[in-house]
Design a protein around this motif. Sequence first.
Motif, mmCIF file in Angstrom:
data_model
loop_
_atom_site.group_PDB
_atom_site.id
_atom_site.type_symbol
_atom_site.label_atom_id
_atom_site.label_comp_id
_atom_site.label_asym_id
_atom_site.label_seq_id
_atom_site.Cartn_x
_atom_site.Cartn_y
_atom_site.Cartn_z
ATOM 1 N N GLN A 107 0.812 -1.218 0.000
ATOM 2 C CA GLN A 107 0.000 0.000 0.000
ATOM 3 C C GLN A 107 0.848 1.271 0.000
ATOM 4 O OE1 GLN A 107 -2.583 -0.718 3.373
ATOM 5 N NE2 GLN A 107 -4.186 -1.521 2.026
ATOM 6 N N PHE A 108 2.105 1.165 0.362
ATOM 7 C CA PHE A 108 2.982 2.337 0.312
ATOM 8 C C PHE A 108 3.068 2.894 -1.114
ATOM 9 C CE2 PHE A 108 4.901 0.422 4.240
ATOM 10 C CZ PHE A 108 4.571 1.459 5.089
ATOM 11 N N ALA A 109 2.900 2.021 -2.100
ATOM 12 C CA ALA A 109 2.977 2.447 -3.507
ATOM 13 C C ALA A 109 1.854 3.418 -3.866
ATOM 14 C CB ALA A 109 2.942 1.227 -4.423
ATOM 15 N N LYS A 110 0.759 3.433 -3.086
ATOM 16 C CA LYS A 110 -0.366 4.328 -3.358
ATOM 17 C C LYS A 110 -0.175 5.715 -2.739
ATOM 18 C CE LYS A 110 -3.644 0.489 -3.390
ATOM 19 N NZ LYS A 110 -4.794 -0.097 -2.704
ATOM 20 N N LEU A 111 0.895 5.902 -1.968
ATOM 21 C CA LEU A 111 1.133 7.166 -1.273
ATOM 22 C C LEU A 111 2.035 8.077 -2.104
ATOM 23 C CD1 LEU A 111 1.597 5.687 2.300
ATOM 24 C CD2 LEU A 111 -0.475 6.650 1.283
ATOM 25 N N LEU A 112 2.157 9.313 -1.662
ATOM 26 C CA LEU A 112 2.927 10.325 -2.387
ATOM 27 C C LEU A 112 4.341 10.447 -1.824
ATOM 28 C CD1 LEU A 112 0.155 13.085 -2.250
ATOM 29 C CD2 LEU A 112 0.631 11.534 -4.153
ATOM 30 N N ASP A 113 5.313 10.604 -2.720
ATOM 31 C CA ASP A 113 6.656 10.928 -2.245
ATOM 32 C C ASP A 113 6.713 12.432 -1.968
ATOM 33 O OD1 ASP A 113 7.011 12.216 -4.721
ATOM 34 O OD2 ASP A 113 8.353 10.670 -5.501
ATOM 35 N N ALA A 114 7.836 12.926 -1.478
ATOM 36 C CA ALA A 114 7.946 14.337 -1.088
ATOM 37 C C ALA A 114 7.675 15.280 -2.250
ATOM 38 C CB ALA A 114 9.323 14.607 -0.485
ATOM 39 N N THR A 115 8.179 14.958 -3.425
ATOM 40 C CA THR A 115 7.974 15.822 -4.591
ATOM 41 C C THR A 115 6.498 15.882 -4.975
ATOM 42 O OG1 THR A 115 10.188 15.325 -5.385
ATOM 43 C CG2 THR A 115 8.630 16.209 -6.998
ATOM 44 N N ALA A 116 5.851 14.738 -5.016
ATOM 45 C CA ALA A 116 4.426 14.704 -5.377
ATOM 46 C C ALA A 116 3.583 15.417 -4.327
ATOM 47 C CB ALA A 116 3.967 13.264 -5.549
ATOM 48 N N TYR A 117 3.941 15.256 -3.055
ATOM 49 C CA TYR A 117 3.189 15.945 -1.999
ATOM 50 C C TYR A 117 3.390 17.464 -2.103
ATOM 51 C CZ TYR A 117 1.259 17.474 2.379
ATOM 52 O OH TYR A 117 0.509 18.144 3.323
ATOM 53 N N ASP A 118 4.609 17.904 -2.331
ATOM 54 C CA ASP A 118 4.869 19.336 -2.496
ATOM 55 C C ASP A 118 4.067 19.901 -3.658
ATOM 56 O OD1 ASP A 118 6.612 19.369 -0.339
ATOM 57 O OD2 ASP A 118 8.426 19.297 -1.578
ATOM 58 N N ASP A 119 3.977 19.155 -4.751
ATOM 59 C CA ASP A 119 3.171 19.590 -5.904
ATOM 60 C C ASP A 119 1.693 19.695 -5.523
ATOM 61 O OD1 ASP A 119 5.419 19.750 -7.499
ATOM 62 O OD2 ASP A 119 5.067 17.819 -8.497
ATOM 63 N N LEU A 120 1.214 18.716 -4.761
ATOM 64 C CA LEU A 120 -0.182 18.741 -4.312
ATOM 65 C C LEU A 120 -0.469 19.987 -3.486
ATOM 66 C CD1 LEU A 120 -2.916 17.019 -3.813
ATOM 67 C CD2 LEU A 120 -1.836 16.526 -1.617
ATOM 68 N N VAL A 121 0.420 20.300 -2.562
ATOM 69 C CA VAL A 121 0.224 21.464 -1.689
ATOM 70 C C VAL A 121 0.281 22.764 -2.497
ATOM 71 C CG1 VAL A 121 1.257 22.765 0.221
ATOM 72 C CG2 VAL A 121 1.027 20.289 0.391
ATOM 73 N N LYS A 122 1.214 22.849 -3.417
ATOM 74 C CA LYS A 122 1.348 24.059 -4.241
ATOM 75 C C LYS A 122 0.124 24.295 -5.112
ATOM 76 C CE LYS A 122 6.350 23.815 -4.586
ATOM 77 N NZ LYS A 122 7.455 23.395 -5.438
ATOM 78 N N ASN A 123 -0.529 23.223 -5.540
ATOM 79 C CA ASN A 123 -1.659 23.327 -6.451
ATOM 80 C C ASN A 123 -3.017 23.297 -5.749
ATOM 81 O OD1 ASN A 123 -0.064 23.468 -8.816
ATOM 82 N ND2 ASN A 123 0.284 21.257 -8.678
ATOM 83 N N SER A 124 -3.011 23.341 -4.424
ATOM 84 C CA SER A 124 -4.299 23.294 -3.711
ATOM 85 C C SER A 124 -4.736 24.676 -3.263
ATOM 86 C CB SER A 124 -4.225 22.358 -2.516
ATOM 87 O OG SER A 124 -3.262 22.776 -1.580
#
Length: 124
Positions: A107-124
């Motif tokens: 299930q870890f594969a379904k989570l976001l790495d740091a780069t993807a999470y940073d992108d999510l925060v920037k685009n929210s």
Amino acid sequence: MTTLYTAEHEWITTDTPASATVGITVHAQDALGDVVFVDLPAVGATFNQGDVAGVVESVKAAADLYMPVTGEIVEVNEALRADPSLANSDPLNTGWFFKVKVADAGQFAKLLDATAYDDLVKNS
């Protein structure tokens, strides 16, 4: 140790492939404001990935804490229960919420790495 993130703003750090520590992100605590109460899950409780495992209350709002992966709660942060402001002052270290025995490391594969999470925060 690897730290991954959920789209709901929890972080999870793998201590070993079968155990991990969970908390809320800096973004989450910034959005909530001053945390005044945490409702932590019971040790021994089991949750599926995405289940509500606790609640964080602040002066602004209350927010659910979602389980990043399926597993059993093996420890909760009693220091956080006694001093919820640790979620604000040190959300990535002493402000952790609980430790979990991971049932499905895949299930870890379904989570976001740091780069993807940073992108999510920037685009929210």
